[in-house]
Design a protein around this motif. Structure first.
Motif, PDB file in Angstrom:
ATOM      1  N   THR A 135      -5.752   3.093  -5.555  1.00 57.70           N
ATOM      2  CA  THR A 135      -6.062   2.142  -4.490  1.00 57.70           C
ATOM      3  C   THR A 135      -4.835   1.311  -4.137  1.00 57.70           C
ATOM      4  N   LEU A 136      -4.155   0.801  -5.172  1.00 61.51           N
ATOM      5  CA  LEU A 136      -2.983  -0.021  -4.935  1.00 61.51           C
ATOM      6  C   LEU A 136      -1.839   0.805  -4.354  1.00 61.51           C
ATOM      7  N   ALA A 137      -1.727   2.063  -4.791  1.00 58.10           N
ATOM      8  CA  ALA A 137      -0.653   2.923  -4.306  1.00 58.10           C
ATOM      9  C   ALA A 137      -0.789   3.187  -2.813  1.00 58.10           C
ATOM     10  N   ILE A 138      -2.003   3.508  -2.360  1.00 65.67           N
ATOM     11  CA  ILE A 138      -2.207   3.796  -0.942  1.00 65.67           C
ATOM     12  C   ILE A 138      -2.063   2.518  -0.109  1.00 65.67           C
ATOM     13  N   THR A 139      -2.483   1.388  -0.689  1.00 59.73           N
ATOM     14  CA  THR A 139      -2.336   0.106   0.001  1.00 59.73           C
ATOM     15  C   THR A 139      -0.872  -0.243   0.192  1.00 59.73           C
ATOM     16  N   ALA A 140      -0.065   0.019  -0.846  1.00 59.18           N
ATOM     17  CA  ALA A 140       1.371  -0.273  -0.768  1.00 59.18           C
ATOM     18  C   ALA A 140       2.037   0.579   0.302  1.00 59.18           C
ATOM     19  N   LYS A 141       1.665   1.868   0.380  1.00 58.85           N
ATOM     20  CA  LYS A 141       2.240   2.757   1.378  1.00 58.85           C
ATOM     21  C   LYS A 141       1.839   2.323   2.790  1.00 58.85           C
ATOM     22  N   ALA A 142       0.571   1.954   2.954  1.00 60.62           N
ATOM     23  CA  ALA A 142       0.098   1.493   4.263  1.00 60.62           C
ATOM     24  C   ALA A 142       0.821   0.212   4.678  1.00 60.62           C
ATOM     25  N   LYS A 143       1.043  -0.680   3.720  1.00 63.42           N
ATOM     26  CA  LYS A 143       1.739  -1.932   4.014  1.00 63.42           C
ATOM     27  C   LYS A 143       3.188  -1.663   4.433  1.00 63.42           C
ATOM     28  N   GLU A 144       3.817  -0.710   3.757  1.00 59.94           N
ATOM     29  CA  GLU A 144       5.191  -0.343   4.099  1.00 59.94           C
ATOM     30  C   GLU A 144       5.282   0.177   5.536  1.00 59.94           C
TER      31      GLU A 144
ATOM     32  N   LYS B  85       3.185  -0.471   7.977  1.00 58.41           N
ATOM     33  CA  LYS B  85       2.918  -1.597   8.880  1.00 58.41           C
ATOM     34  C   LYS B  85       4.180  -2.435   9.083  1.00 58.41           C
ATOM     35  N   GLN B  86       4.887  -2.687   7.981  1.00 51.23           N
ATOM     36  CA  GLN B  86       6.105  -3.499   8.070  1.00 51.23           C
ATOM     37  C   GLN B  86       7.175  -2.815   8.908  1.00 51.23           C
ATOM     38  N   ASN B  87       7.078  -1.486   8.998  1.00 52.27           N
ATOM     39  CA  ASN B  87       8.023  -0.736   9.819  1.00 52.27           C
ATOM     40  C   ASN B  87       7.540  -0.575  11.260  1.00 52.27           C
ATOM     41  N   GLY B  88       6.480  -1.305  11.604  1.00 49.50           N
ATOM     42  CA  GLY B  88       6.049  -1.367  12.988  1.00 49.50           C
ATOM     43  C   GLY B  88       4.975  -0.380  13.398  1.00 49.50           C
ATOM     44  N   PHE B  89       4.403   0.365  12.443  1.00 51.05           N
ATOM     45  CA  PHE B  89       3.386   1.353  12.788  1.00 51.05           C
ATOM     46  C   PHE B  89       1.997   0.715  12.821  1.00 51.05           C
ATOM     47  N   ASN B  90       1.147   1.256  13.686  1.00 47.39           N
ATOM     48  CA  ASN B  90      -0.225   0.764  13.841  1.00 47.39           C
ATOM     49  C   ASN B  90      -1.123   1.459  12.819  1.00 47.39           C
TER      50      ASN B  90
ATOM     51  N   LEU C 204      -2.226   9.736   6.475  1.00 47.33           N
ATOM     52  CA  LEU C 204      -1.575   8.427   6.571  1.00 47.33           C
ATOM     53  C   LEU C 204      -0.233   8.540   7.283  1.00 47.33           C
ATOM     54  N   GLU C 205       0.527   9.548   6.933  1.00 49.47           N
ATOM     55  CA  GLU C 205       1.868   9.712   7.507  1.00 49.47           C
ATOM     56  C   GLU C 205       1.810  10.008   9.008  1.00 49.47           C
ATOM     57  N   GLU C 206       0.861  10.848   9.420  1.00 48.37           N
ATOM     58  CA  GLU C 206       0.833  11.293  10.815  1.00 48.37           C
ATOM     59  C   GLU C 206      -0.056  10.444  11.718  1.00 48.37           C
ATOM     60  N   GLU C 207      -1.261  10.122  11.232  1.00 51.88           N
ATOM     61  CA  GLU C 207      -2.211   9.394  12.083  1.00 51.88           C
ATOM     62  C   GLU C 207      -2.333   7.923  11.711  1.00 51.88           C
ATOM     63  N   LYS C 208      -1.663   7.548  10.635  1.00 49.44           N
ATOM     64  CA  LYS C 208      -1.629   6.144  10.187  1.00 49.44           C
ATOM     65  C   LYS C 208      -3.024   5.624   9.858  1.00 49.44           C
ATOM     66  N   VAL C 209      -3.807   6.471   9.182  1.00 50.56           N
ATOM     67  CA  VAL C 209      -5.113   6.068   8.653  1.00 50.56           C
ATOM     68  C   VAL C 209      -5.046   6.163   7.137  1.00 50.56           C
ATOM     69  N   ALA C 210      -5.304   5.051   6.461  1.00 49.27           N
ATOM     70  CA  ALA C 210      -5.171   4.991   5.007  1.00 49.27           C
ATOM     71  C   ALA C 210      -6.535   5.081   4.333  1.00 49.27           C
ATOM     72  N   LEU C 211      -6.774   6.201   3.647  1.00 49.10           N
ATOM     73  CA  LEU C 211      -7.945   6.387   2.797  1.00 49.10           C
ATOM     74  C   LEU C 211      -7.468   6.387   1.348  1.00 49.10           C
ATOM     75  N   VAL C 212      -8.403   6.321   0.405  1.00 48.53           N
ATOM     76  CA  VAL C 212      -8.045   6.427  -1.003  1.00 48.53           C
ATOM     77  C   VAL C 212      -8.506   7.786  -1.510  1.00 48.53           C
ATOM     78  N   PRO C 213      -7.609   8.614  -2.038  1.00 54.04           N
ATOM     79  CA  PRO C 213      -8.030   9.929  -2.535  1.00 54.04           C
ATOM     80  C   PRO C 213      -9.018   9.810  -3.686  1.00 54.04           C
ATOM     81  N   GLY C 214      -9.992  10.716  -3.708  1.00 53.54           N
ATOM     82  CA  GLY C 214     -11.038  10.665  -4.720  1.00 53.54           C
ATOM     83  C   GLY C 214     -10.564  10.979  -6.121  1.00 53.54           C
ATOM     84  N   SER C 215      -9.375  11.542  -6.251  1.00 49.59           N
ATOM     85  CA  SER C 215      -8.859  11.885  -7.582  1.00 49.59           C
ATOM     86  C   SER C 215      -8.763  10.659  -8.483  1.00 49.59           C
ATOM     87  N   GLY C 216      -8.481   9.504  -7.886  1.00 50.67           N
ATOM     88  CA  GLY C 216      -8.408   8.277  -8.668  1.00 50.67           C
ATOM     89  C   GLY C 216      -9.749   7.822  -9.197  1.00 50.67           C
TER      90      GLY C 216
END
Length: 394
Positions: A15-24, A26-31, A348-360
């Motif tokens: 959860t924290l890993a995907i949140t950190a990537k999404a935040k990064e 966002k900080q780079n200007g992506f929606n 997340l990389e292409e469509e900028k939608v952040a989900l949490v993978p079920g593996s966690g």
């Protein structure tokens, strides 16, 4: 510098890993649309904030007893009587720095090296790690999707060994939103009593149910089950107070005393101001929960209808919490990905939608979506997901 084995063996939070990537991003200007949140998007109700401010003005800014102030314990006792038909005394209650700390302290108090704790999967990410930190072994039972991600009595019986000392039951569940009914809990409880297994009942989402189903605490089913159960709860989800960090445990006096002794050497006490805020939450006639539930129900219905229209995605409709846990394995295959984790990362990389993978959460075929955000964003996220799946069909 060498780290202790106990931390080297920890699995990082997905959860924290995907949140950190999404935040990064966002900080780079992506929606970016983040659907990883494990907290309500509502602010804490104003009357609770005012109570916290008043407590500071009145000088309640000092140490408190390690197990929490008596006034809050009494309010929690009243809550158990009103909501769960359970009777406790103050020596059977500990207030903690969030429900997560209640769980952590409980495992530290109960688990010896080599002890086994049964954890139904899908599970909340911290359960196995907390058990391992206590020297125990998490024994994972895979709950079937066609049984609404709930384990059966047969599965439980088969998982028990002479080292089994506890089981975790989380209803309503994070990440699936499923619930056990009274009959299901009774059957599982009978097995736990037969084998003298402690039941850890995580009920943090009990107020967030969107059907006519009633939340049932396994502790309320019989005096024997109450004695065998430690109930974990808190104000984080139901009163939108995640950052205040107030949780609690209720159970056998000996266990609660041990937890309190441990807390005295770790946190000293839960934050005094947050305790008075929680006290107001539990003693006020105001009801912020109804408004939040109505909003979550509307979002759930909307997002669910959009999700199941996406090729390769199936989903059991949850009854509680604020998550959907769709099976996206076929969508990943359609898009040429061998693993759901890779599909989630590409989304997340292409469509900028952040989900949490079920593996966690112990479910490799699924992904968790939180609907603790606006309907407009949920609709946009679902549209982006559908476009991603269609664009990548091989």
């Amino acid at each position: 510098m060498e780290l202790a084995n106990r931390v080297k063996d920890l699995t990082p939070s997905s959860t924290l890993a995907i949140t950190a990537k999404a935040k990064e991003l966002k900080q780079n200007g992506f929606n970016v649309i983040g659907l990883g949140a494990g907290e309500p998007d509502f602010n804490t109700p104003e009357y609770i904030i005012e109570a916290a401010e008043k407590s500071m003005r009145n000088g309640f800014t000092k140490y408190t007893p390690s197990g929490g102030i008596v006034e809050l314990k009494k309010a929690i006792i009243q809550k158990f009587q009103n909501d769960n038909y359970l009777t406790y005394n103050t020596n059977e209650i500990i207030v903690t720095t969030g429900a997560k700390h209640a769980l952590y302290t409980l495992f530290q108090a109960l688990v010896n090296p080599g002890d086994e704790v049964i954890v139904p999967a899908p599970y909340w990410v911290s359960y196995p790690e907390q058990i391992k930190l206590a020297g125990g072994k998490p024994v994972i039972i895979a709950a079937e999707e066609d049984n609404d991600f709930k384990i059966t009595p047969k599965q439980l019986e088969e998982a028990i060994t002479d080292k089994t000392m506890a089981i975790i039951i989380n209803s309503p569940s994070n990440p699936t939103g499923m619930m056990y009914n009274k009959d299901e809990l009774k059957k599982l409880g009978e097995i736990c009593l037969k084998h003298n297994i402690t039941i850890v009942s995580d009920e943090i989402y009990e107020k967030l149910i969107y059907t006519n189903d009633e939340h049932v605490s396994i502790a309320q089913l019989s005096p024997d089950l109450k004695e065998q159960t430690v109930v974990i709860n808190g104000v984080s989800k139901s009163y939108s107070m995640t950052g205040w960090r107030i949780g609690y445990a209720a159970g056998n006096e000996t266990i609660i005393k041990a937890m309190t002794n441990l807390a005295s050497h770790s946190t000293s006490n839960p934050t005094s101001i947050a305790q008075y805020a929680a006290l107001k939450a539990y003693t006020s006639d105001e009801d912020p929960i109804t408004e939040m539930k109505l909003a979550f129900k509307e979002r759930l219905d909307k997002l669910y209808s959009l999700l199941i229209d996406i090729p390769g995605i199936t989903c059991n409709k949850p009854k509680g919490a604020f998550y959907l846990f769709p099976n996206v394995k076929e969508a990943a295959k359609l898009n040429g990905f061998n693993h759901v984790d890779d599909w989630v990362a590409a989304l997340l990389e292409e469509e900028k939608v952040a989900l949490v993978p079920g593996s966690g959460f112990g479910a490799d075929d699924n992904a968790r979506l939180s609907y603790a955000t606006s309907i407009d964003l949920l609709v946009e996220a679902a549209n982006r997901m559908k476009q991603f799946v269609i664009n990548h069909q091989s």
